[in-house]
Write an enzyme that holds these catalytic residues in place. Structure first.
Site, PDB file in Angstrom:
ATOM      1  N   SER A 164       0.998  -0.885  -0.335  1.00 39.81           N
ATOM      2  CA  SER A 164      -0.305   0.196   0.519  1.00 39.81           C
ATOM      3  C   SER A 164       0.922   1.097  -0.352  1.00 39.81           C
ATOM      4  CB  SER A 164      -0.970  -0.117   1.496  1.00 39.81           C
ATOM      5  OG  SER A 164      -1.457   1.566   1.398  1.00 39.81           O
ATOM      6  N   TYR A 177      -2.671  -1.183  10.434  1.00 39.64           N
ATOM      7  CA  TYR A 177      -2.116  -1.016   8.742  1.00 39.64           C
ATOM      8  C   TYR A 177      -0.882  -0.749   8.303  1.00 39.64           C
ATOM      9  CZ  TYR A 177      -3.776  -0.817   3.879  1.00 39.64           C
ATOM     10  OH  TYR A 177      -4.510  -1.831   2.914  1.00 39.64           O
TER      11      TYR A 177
HETATM   12  P1  NAD Z   1     -11.116  -6.346   0.104  1.00 37.23           P
HETATM   13  O1  NAD Z   1     -11.732  -5.913   1.042  1.00 37.23           O
HETATM   14  O2  NAD Z   1     -11.732  -6.192  -0.995  1.00 37.23           O
HETATM   15  O3  NAD Z   1     -10.417  -7.664  -0.261  1.00 37.23           O
HETATM   16  C1  NAD Z   1      -9.797  -8.130   0.379  1.00 37.23           C
HETATM   17  C2  NAD Z   1      -9.857  -9.765   0.924  1.00 37.23           C
HETATM   18  O4  NAD Z   1      -9.273 -10.418   1.653  1.00 37.23           O
HETATM   19  C3  NAD Z   1     -10.918 -10.334   1.060  1.00 37.23           C
HETATM   20  O5  NAD Z   1     -11.172 -11.024   0.035  1.00 37.23           O
HETATM   21  C4  NAD Z   1     -11.244 -10.734   2.075  1.00 37.23           C
HETATM   22  O6  NAD Z   1     -11.749 -11.449   2.359  1.00 37.23           O
HETATM   23  C5  NAD Z   1      -8.976 -11.322   2.554  1.00 37.23           C
HETATM   24  N1  NAD Z   1      -8.862 -11.867   3.174  1.00 37.23           N
HETATM   25  C6  NAD Z   1      -9.012 -10.653   4.736  1.00 37.23           C
HETATM   26  N2  NAD Z   1      -8.885 -11.701   5.795  1.00 37.23           N
HETATM   27  C7  NAD Z   1      -8.356 -13.184   5.161  1.00 37.23           C
HETATM   28  C8  NAD Z   1      -8.107 -13.701   5.736  1.00 37.23           C
HETATM   29  N3  NAD Z   1      -7.939 -13.926   7.090  1.00 37.23           N
HETATM   30  N4  NAD Z   1      -6.803 -14.777   4.962  1.00 37.23           N
HETATM   31  C9  NAD Z   1      -7.742 -14.814   3.442  1.00 37.23           C
HETATM   32  N5  NAD Z   1      -8.382 -14.022   2.970  1.00 37.23           N
HETATM   33  C10 NAD Z   1      -8.514 -12.920   4.075  1.00 37.23           C
HETATM   34  O7  NAD Z   1      -9.976  -4.476  -0.003  1.00 37.23           O
HETATM   35  P2  NAD Z   1      -9.049  -4.783  -1.440  1.00 37.23           P
HETATM   36  O8  NAD Z   1      -8.859  -3.144  -1.000  1.00 37.23           O
HETATM   37  O9  NAD Z   1      -9.326  -5.402  -2.557  1.00 37.23           O
HETATM   38  O10 NAD Z   1      -7.777  -5.112  -0.695  1.00 37.23           O
HETATM   39  C11 NAD Z   1      -7.073  -6.079  -1.430  1.00 37.23           C
HETATM   40  C12 NAD Z   1      -5.069  -5.671  -0.587  1.00 37.23           C
HETATM   41  O11 NAD Z   1      -4.818  -4.791  -1.183  1.00 37.23           O
HETATM   42  C13 NAD Z   1      -4.963  -6.134   0.451  1.00 37.23           C
HETATM   43  O12 NAD Z   1      -3.686  -6.317   1.113  1.00 37.23           O
HETATM   44  C14 NAD Z   1      -4.727  -4.158   1.203  1.00 37.23           C
HETATM   45  O13 NAD Z   1      -4.779  -3.499   2.129  1.00 37.23           O
HETATM   46  C15 NAD Z   1      -4.101  -3.398  -0.027  1.00 37.23           C
HETATM   47  N6  NAD Z   1      -4.579  -2.083  -1.197  1.00 37.23           N
HETATM   48  C16 NAD Z   1      -6.088  -1.714  -0.995  1.00 37.23           C
HETATM   49  C17 NAD Z   1      -6.152  -0.352  -1.103  1.00 37.23           C
HETATM   50  C18 NAD Z   1      -7.233   0.831  -1.706  1.00 37.23           C
HETATM   51  O14 NAD Z   1      -7.076   1.690  -2.270  1.00 37.23           O
HETATM   52  N7  NAD Z   1      -8.425  -0.704  -2.271  1.00 37.23           N
HETATM   53  C19 NAD Z   1      -5.300   0.275  -1.166  1.00 37.23           C
HETATM   54  C20 NAD Z   1      -3.820  -0.049  -0.824  1.00 37.23           C
HETATM   55  C21 NAD Z   1      -3.415  -1.358  -0.624  1.00 37.23           C
END
Ligand code: NAD
Length: 279
Positions: A164, A177
């Site tokens: 991130s 986080y």
């Molecule tokens: P999201 O909530 O749509 O997806 C997260 C996924 O991780 C979901 O499928 C959830 O069920 C899964 N998950 C959570 N705990 C888990 C576990 N213990 N075991 C297996 N799966 C698990 O959110 P996203 O935005 O798609 O996030 C995906 C990644 O991207 C994350 O690591 C997040 O930190 C990172 N990220 C997202 C953003 C953003 O703006 N959306 C920005 C920076 C980083």
């Protein structure tokens, strides 16, 4: 005769990852979902990891299979050692090996420092950091066992750590986080240094603000989106596919000499936009 949607999908399919086997964690939502489908379009067979909501995972499997590759859904909590070991060993049994790990699963449990419970702190570290370590460790065992298969890829394996912008931007109210993603940066770089001599490439992808359920409150009203856009020089909120394409190219041999790098996919969020007019 295919529909125009089918034709457009075909055009997006490049065999960049043909014959490779990919595991994407947290692949039934947001960035993981788009990434799993994107890797399938590039020719990889894909394991769709999820921890809850089997229906959405099976839907992702269906979309990947429509690309003419293999896929299946696997339920596992990435923070549980036994479940990660089981997930990777089943993949080796069913698909023969693993070539690409996208350690994507992540979550937030937000609170001000003095309100944050130890459980909130621990949960985020367990999933976002320990989960990536466990998945990377198990995938690496298979990469080392198998070594390079030149017909498949120039490297013995690729790990993409989903980080991130908060691996470098402090984030008040989200200390768990930000600490987890700061940890992911050093986890990624240290693994990259340790594993490069074995022809294993480890890199990170650091999204900025991407339109997914994890940050819905930051973009789901016009007021919230306008405030968010003040942080994004490129002038739009990112889509999961923006990140998925970055992951696919980073995992491919096109970027074979890229080792231990973070690719920021953030519309310029890390360029200190506040200084565009100030300072
Ligand atoms: P999201 O909530 O749509 O997806 C997260 C996924 O991780 C979901 O499928 C959830 O069920 C899964 N998950 C959570 N705990 C888990 C576990 N213990 N075991 C297996 N799966 C698990 O959110 P996203 O935005 O798609 O996030 C995906 C990644 O991207 C994350 O690591 C997040 O930190 C990172 N990220 C997202 C953003 C953003 O703006 N959306 C920005 C920076 C980083």
């Amino acid at each position: 005769m295919g529909t125009s949607v089918d034709e457009a999908r075909k055009a997006e399919r490049l065999p960049l990852l043909k014959g490779q086997k990919a595991l994407v964690t947290g692949a039934n939502s947001g960035i993981g979902r788009a990434t799993a489908i994107g890797l399938g379009r590039m020719g990889a067979d894909v394991v769709v990891n999820y921890v809850s909501d089997a229906d959405s995972a099976n839907q992702v499997v269906g979309e990947i299979e429509a690309c003419g590759v293999r896929a299946y859904a696997h339920e596992a909590d990435v923070s549980r050692e036994d479940q990660v070991v089981g997930m990777v060993s089943r993949m080796v049994e069913e698909l023969g090996t693993i070539d690409i790990l996208v350690a994507n699963a992540g979550l937030q449990r937000d609170a001000r420092l003095t309100d944050m419970t130890l459980a909130q702190w621990q949960k985020v570290l367990d999933v976002n950091l320990t989960g990536q370590y466990l998945c990377a460790r198990e995938a690496t065992k298979e990469f080392l066992r198998r070594g390079v298969v030149p017909e498949v890829s120039s490297s013995a394996g690729k790990i993409i750590c989903m980080s991130s912008v908060h691996q470098i931007i402090p984030w008040a109210g989200h200390v768990n986080y930000a600490a987890s993603k700061g940890g992911v940066l050093m986890l990624m770089e240290t693994m990259a240094q340790e594993l490069a001599p074995h022809k294993i490439r480890v890199n990170g992808v650091a999204p900025g603000a991407i339109r997914t359920p994890i940050n819905r409150s930051a973009w789901d009203t016009p007021e919230a989106e306008a405030k968010l856009l003040e942080l994004i020089p490129y002038g739009r909120v990112g889509e999961p596919e923006d990140v998925a394409r970055a992951v696919a190219v980073l995992a491919s041999d096109l970027l074979d000499y890229v080792v231990g790098t973070t690719l920021y996919v953030d519309g310029g969020m890390t360029l200190f936009p506040g200084f565009a007019t100030g300072g």
